[in-house]
Design an enzyme around this catalytic site. Structure first.
Site, PDB file in Angstrom:
ATOM      1  N   ASP A   1      -2.993   2.512  -6.001  1.00 29.35           N
ATOM      2  CA  ASP A   1      -1.944   2.580  -4.988  1.00 29.35           C
ATOM      3  C   ASP A   1      -1.841   1.366  -4.076  1.00 29.35           C
ATOM      4  O   ASP A   1      -1.101   1.406  -3.092  1.00 29.35           O
ATOM      5  CB  ASP A   1      -2.117   3.842  -4.135  1.00 29.35           C
ATOM      6  CG  ASP A   1      -3.453   3.875  -3.405  1.00 29.35           C
ATOM      7  OD1 ASP A   1      -4.343   3.080  -3.756  1.00 29.35           O
ATOM      8  OD2 ASP A   1      -3.608   4.705  -2.491  1.00 29.35           O
ATOM      9  N   GLU A   2      -2.546   0.276  -4.362  1.00 27.38           N
ATOM     10  CA  GLU A   2      -2.404  -0.900  -3.512  1.00 27.38           C
ATOM     11  C   GLU A   2      -2.704  -2.174  -4.304  1.00 27.38           C
ATOM     12  O   GLU A   2      -3.435  -2.152  -5.284  1.00 27.38           O
ATOM     13  CB  GLU A   2      -3.305  -0.814  -2.277  1.00 27.38           C
ATOM     14  CG  GLU A   2      -4.777  -0.769  -2.588  1.00 27.38           C
ATOM     15  CD  GLU A   2      -5.637  -0.797  -1.330  1.00 27.38           C
ATOM     16  OE1 GLU A   2      -5.315  -1.549  -0.380  1.00 27.38           O
ATOM     17  OE2 GLU A   2      -6.645  -0.081  -1.309  1.00 27.38           O
TER      18      GLU A   2
ATOM     19  N   ASP B   1       0.855  -1.185   0.000  1.00 19.58           N
ATOM     20  CA  ASP B   1       0.000   0.000   0.000  1.00 19.58           C
ATOM     21  C   ASP B   1       0.896   1.242   0.000  1.00 19.58           C
ATOM     22  O   ASP B   1       1.684   1.452   0.935  1.00 19.58           O
ATOM     23  CB  ASP B   1      -0.888  -0.030   1.250  1.00 19.58           C
ATOM     24  CG  ASP B   1      -2.003   0.997   1.201  1.00 19.58           C
ATOM     25  OD1 ASP B   1      -2.180   1.647   0.158  1.00 19.58           O
ATOM     26  OD2 ASP B   1      -2.696   1.139   2.223  1.00 19.58           O
TER      27      ASP B   1
END
Length: 364
Positions: free
Chosen positions: A110-111, A16
């Site tokens: 983003d993860e 993350d």
């Protein structure tokens, strides 16, 4: 107590990025470093897409109305979002993941989950793999990422929050019970505020208390979900990392810190449409034809509105336009409040088949 996590424990990472959009802005503009930054347009109808850690000290959070964020932090610096740049960085990060495994399940820009039970890089352990990935992200993007290492997906996701920002937390199979026992039940996937309140009535506030509660009674009260709750309390999650699963729908949704009116949702819808479109692009060889708008009212009623246009949306902007227009089909008073909005794409079909039908339609 002996707890079965999996017949053959996987090694799962949840990676993350730390305050991703805000961190990209601070990286690219040195004058923003060390300062409270909100990625958002300034204005009464705008919402915060991301907040730097300096802004979070003041209580500023993503999905918060920009005007409230500014009240909390008068010195807050607003930076308009640049999703083209964020997507480019996200592609860099995915390339780093792919050096280690093909089993990558992105959740957003983003993860992602990674299954590193077996890796291309032949590093000695999942922990070493996570450290190598974080080091490469730092070196190649000048950004930081936090990671969780665990035998399954939900444990890895919880673990990735434990050392944020720029941290790594490892939950080994023999540590699962001790790790989960003191945590609040709200950390379990699918347990929101409503379910937390229902469990609190039963005297259940922590995962350990949930595990100790009679499974039969949980199932009687909550049906299959009660059985699933008990499994989660024991650290059981058999879901594999699925990079190429057939998709019925892709979507992105947000629950707001404060309820909003329908006419205040456009910035959220456009931000979520971008996320949903990004997820849709990963469906190689398949395209979606139906646009879906999901709303949850302040009193927890879920509404969905959908549209299948003659020509499917061809961009994130078109998806956002159609999703915004679907608000016109919500027949509720103008002052009704909503606690959640989601944007999705459904009705997936084979891309070649869709193109052939489109060509035939145009010829006719």
């Amino acid at each position: 107590m002996v707890v079965r996590v999996s017949a053959s424990p996987r090694k799962i990472l949840h990676v993350d990025m730390d305050a991703f959009y805000a961190s990209v802005e601070q990286r690219d503009d040195p004058s923003l470093r060390g300062k409270p930054v909100a990625v958002a347009w300034r204005g009464a109808r705008s919402v915060v897409c991301a907040a730097s850690y300096e802004a979070r000290v003041f209580g500023v959070r993503s999905a918060m109305p920009a005007i409230r964020a500014e009240r909390l932090c008068p010195q807050l610096i607003f930076v308009p979002p640049d999703f083209v740049r964020y997507k480019a960085v996200s592609r860099q990060i995915r390339e780093i993941f792919a050096r280690h495994t093909e089993l990558i399940e992105p959740l957003s820009l983003d993860e992602a989950y990674l299954d590193v039970t077996t890796t291309k890089s032949a590093l000695g352990s999942a922990t070493a793999t996570a450290e190598a990935i974080r080091a490469a992200i730092r070196e190649e993007t000048r950004l930081t990422a936090s990671a969780g290492v665990a035998p399954n997906k939900f444990l890895a996701k919880i673990a990735s929050d434990f050392r944020k920002p720029d941290g790594l937390y490892v939950v080994r199979p023999q540590q699962v019970v001790a790790f989960l026992t003191p945590l609040p039940v709200g950390c379990l996937p699918g347990v929101g505020k409503v379910m937390e309140a229902k469990l609190a009535v039963l005297g259940i506030a922590t995962v350990g208390e949930l595990r100790a509660f009679a499974p039969v009674e949980l199932e009687q009260r909550f049906g299959r979900w009660g059985q699933r709750l008990h499994e989660l309390s024991r650290g059981i999650d058999e879901r594999p990392v699925e990079p190429e699963r057939p998709t019925l729908q892709v979507s992105a949704e947000d629950t707001f810190e404060h309820d909003l009116r329908l006419d205040q949702l456009e910035p959220h819808i456009r931000r979520l449409a971008d996320k949903a479109w990004t997820a849709h692009l990963r469906e190689r060889g398949r395209v979606a034809r139906t646009v879906v708008l999901k709303l949850k009212t302040a009193d927890f009623h879920t509404l969905t509105r959908s549209l299948t246009p003659t020509l499917r949306p061809a961009s994130a902007t078109e998806l956002a336009d159609l999703a915004c227009a679907l608000r016109g089909r919500v027949e509720r008073p103008a002052d009704s409040l909503y606690r959640l909005v989601g944007v999705g794409l459904a009705g997936f079909v084979d891309a070649d088949s869709y193109q052939a039908q489109t060509d035939l339609f145009e010829v006719g």
